[in-house]
Design a protein around this motif. Structure first.
Motif, PDB file in Angstrom:
ATOM      1  N   ILE A   1      -6.046   6.095   0.345  1.00 10.63           N
ATOM      2  CA  ILE A   1      -4.944   6.313  -0.600  1.00 10.63           C
ATOM      3  C   ILE A   1      -5.442   7.063  -1.835  1.00 10.63           C
TER       4      ILE A   1
ATOM      5  N   PHE B   1       0.789  -1.227   0.000  1.00  8.61           N
ATOM      6  CA  PHE B   1       0.000   0.000   0.000  1.00  8.61           C
ATOM      7  C   PHE B   1       0.831   1.292   0.000  1.00  8.61           C
ATOM      8  N   THR B   2       2.133   1.173  -0.219  1.00 14.27           N
ATOM      9  CA  THR B   2       2.954   2.375  -0.417  1.00 14.27           C
ATOM     10  C   THR B   2       3.636   2.332  -1.780  1.00 14.27           C
TER      11      THR B   2
ATOM     12  N   VAL C   1      -8.160   1.270   3.756  1.00 20.65           N
ATOM     13  CA  VAL C   1      -6.893   1.746   3.196  1.00 20.65           C
ATOM     14  C   VAL C   1      -7.040   2.256   1.758  1.00 20.65           C
ATOM     15  N   THR C   2      -7.728   1.498   0.912  1.00 20.99           N
ATOM     16  CA  THR C   2      -7.834   1.877  -0.504  1.00 20.99           C
ATOM     17  C   THR C   2      -8.508   3.240  -0.713  1.00 20.99           C
TER      18      THR C   2
ATOM     19  N   LEU D   1      -8.386  -5.330   4.993  1.00 24.72           N
ATOM     20  CA  LEU D   1      -8.199  -3.924   5.380  1.00 24.72           C
ATOM     21  C   LEU D   1      -8.418  -2.950   4.223  1.00 24.72           C
ATOM     22  N   ALA D   2      -8.642  -3.488   3.037  1.00 24.28           N
ATOM     23  CA  ALA D   2      -8.840  -2.642   1.849  1.00 24.28           C
ATOM     24  C   ALA D   2      -9.986  -1.635   1.969  1.00 24.28           C
TER      25      ALA D   2
ATOM     26  N   SER E   1      -4.408  -7.772   3.473  1.00 20.33           N
ATOM     27  CA  SER E   1      -4.590  -6.597   2.611  1.00 20.33           C
ATOM     28  C   SER E   1      -6.023  -6.511   2.088  1.00 20.33           C
TER      29      SER E   1
ATOM     30  N   SER F   1      -3.752   0.852  -5.754  1.00 22.65           N
ATOM     31  CA  SER F   1      -4.262   1.027  -4.389  1.00 22.65           C
ATOM     32  C   SER F   1      -5.117  -0.129  -3.901  1.00 22.65           C
TER      33      SER F   1
END
Length: 330
Positions: free
Chosen positions: A146, A78-79, A142-143, A138-139, A135, A107
């Motif tokens: 971003i 995610f970076t 987080v997505t 948690l998307a 991932s 992303s």
């Protein structure tokens, strides 16, 4: 059932070929496929439901017992991928929708096809499965965040609406899959061998719908976007590997993290782009579905021929090999 499992195995092994063929056909003869766009969200939900059916509590064990490599992979996912996408989109001066679509592709969480590639590459499979699961779960948070930070300059981003979309098409189907496996374990075990076939068909339909709906735009910008997707994927694989190396992880973990970081859930990218940015923004993810399943097998084949130092390879968690063989493609 045996026949279906055999067909499913063949479909999984030659997934990249089927996706390329259907994408070319949809580009050359778009009309028959243009009515399929309305089924993209449902089909992704089917793929994620299949992922839920294959998951077991043991798949999350590594997160609790050895979280450091999982954390390295998660942070890299995610970076590295969104930042590289942003830099490529800026450097190539992509049109707004395509730029936002490329950042969106960077992303989203890792795709389940990476688990199969890690297995073939003699990488750390339990780590790969744990990274994909974490991932993906948690998307929803987080997505959208971003995208709000990196894609907002090109397209308006409704983070709350995107959160709900990811929950609906990712979290709910996975949760249902986990529940069905818990309630009917024997039935699931007997039928799990056909999941790759269902997933391959679903991804093929998704790709054909996006390609056919954007055939004219692809003819104008397809080469440029494909180059952007290739650069993005290559950078993810390379930087993921060296990030793991810099953190002192062994070779099997480096391979797992490289493939996890470099291979995205392109089906989710297509779904979110279509729903929130427009059909043109879905082109990078559609091309990603094709390219990731070409570069992944190439790299996995190369690594399969290069032995991993024996003491670095940990024995797969019980049932891992079986689970990977039946992992839905995505």
């Amino acid at each position: 059932m045996k026949l279906l499992e055999t067909i499913s195995s063949i479909a999984g092994k030659f997934f990249a070929v089927w996706v390329i063929v259907i994408a070319v056909i949809a580009f050359l003869v778009p009309a028959p496929f243009q009515q399929l766009g309305g089924y993209v969200t449902i089909l992704l939900g089917v793929v994620m439901f299949g992922m839920g059916l294959t998951l077991k509590p043991v798949d999350f064990k590594i997160i609790a017992t050895n979280p450091f490599p999982v954390l390295i992979g998660f942070v890299g996912q995610f970076t590295i991928m969104p930042l590289v996408a942003f830099l490529i989109a800026t450097a190539l001066n992509l049109p707004a929708e395509l730029a936002a679509g490329l950042v969106l592709l960077g992303s989203v969480p890792g795709g389940t096809a990476s688990n199969v590639m890690v297995f073939l590459a003699k990488g750390n499979v339990p780590l790969s499965i744990a990274m994909t699961s974490l991932s993906t779960l948690l998307a929803p948070v987080v997505t959208p965040l971003i995208l709000l930070l990196l894609a907002g300059q090109w397209m308006p981003v409704d983070a709350a609406a995107m959160f709900l979309s990811i929950v609906q098409v990712i979290i709910v189907p996975i949760a249902l899959g986990l529940l069905i496996r818990k309630v009917f374990p024997k039935t699931v075990e007997k039928s799990i061998g056909v999941l790759p076939l269902i997933s391959v068909v679903a991804i093929m339909i998704i790709v054909s719908a996006v390609v056919s709906g954007n055939a004219e735009r692809l003819a104008q910008t397809g080469l440029l976007v494909f180059v952007a997707v290739m650069l993005h994927n290559g950078a993810g694989l390379l930087l993921g590997y060296f990030a793991a190396r810099m953190c002192g992880l062994d070779e099997s973990k480096r391979r797992a993290i490289a493939l996890e970081v470099g291979m995205q859930n392109s089906g989710l990218g297509v779904t979110l782009a279509t729903a929130h940015f427009g059909p043109v923004a879905a082109i990078p993810s559609a091309l990603g579905a094709v390219w990731h399943n070409i570069s992944g097998p190439i790299l996995a084949t190369y690594w399969a021929k290069k032995p991993v130092v024996e003491q670095e390879v940990k024995a797969p968690v019980e049932g891992t090999e079986q689970a990977v063989k039946h992992t839905p493609i995505g």
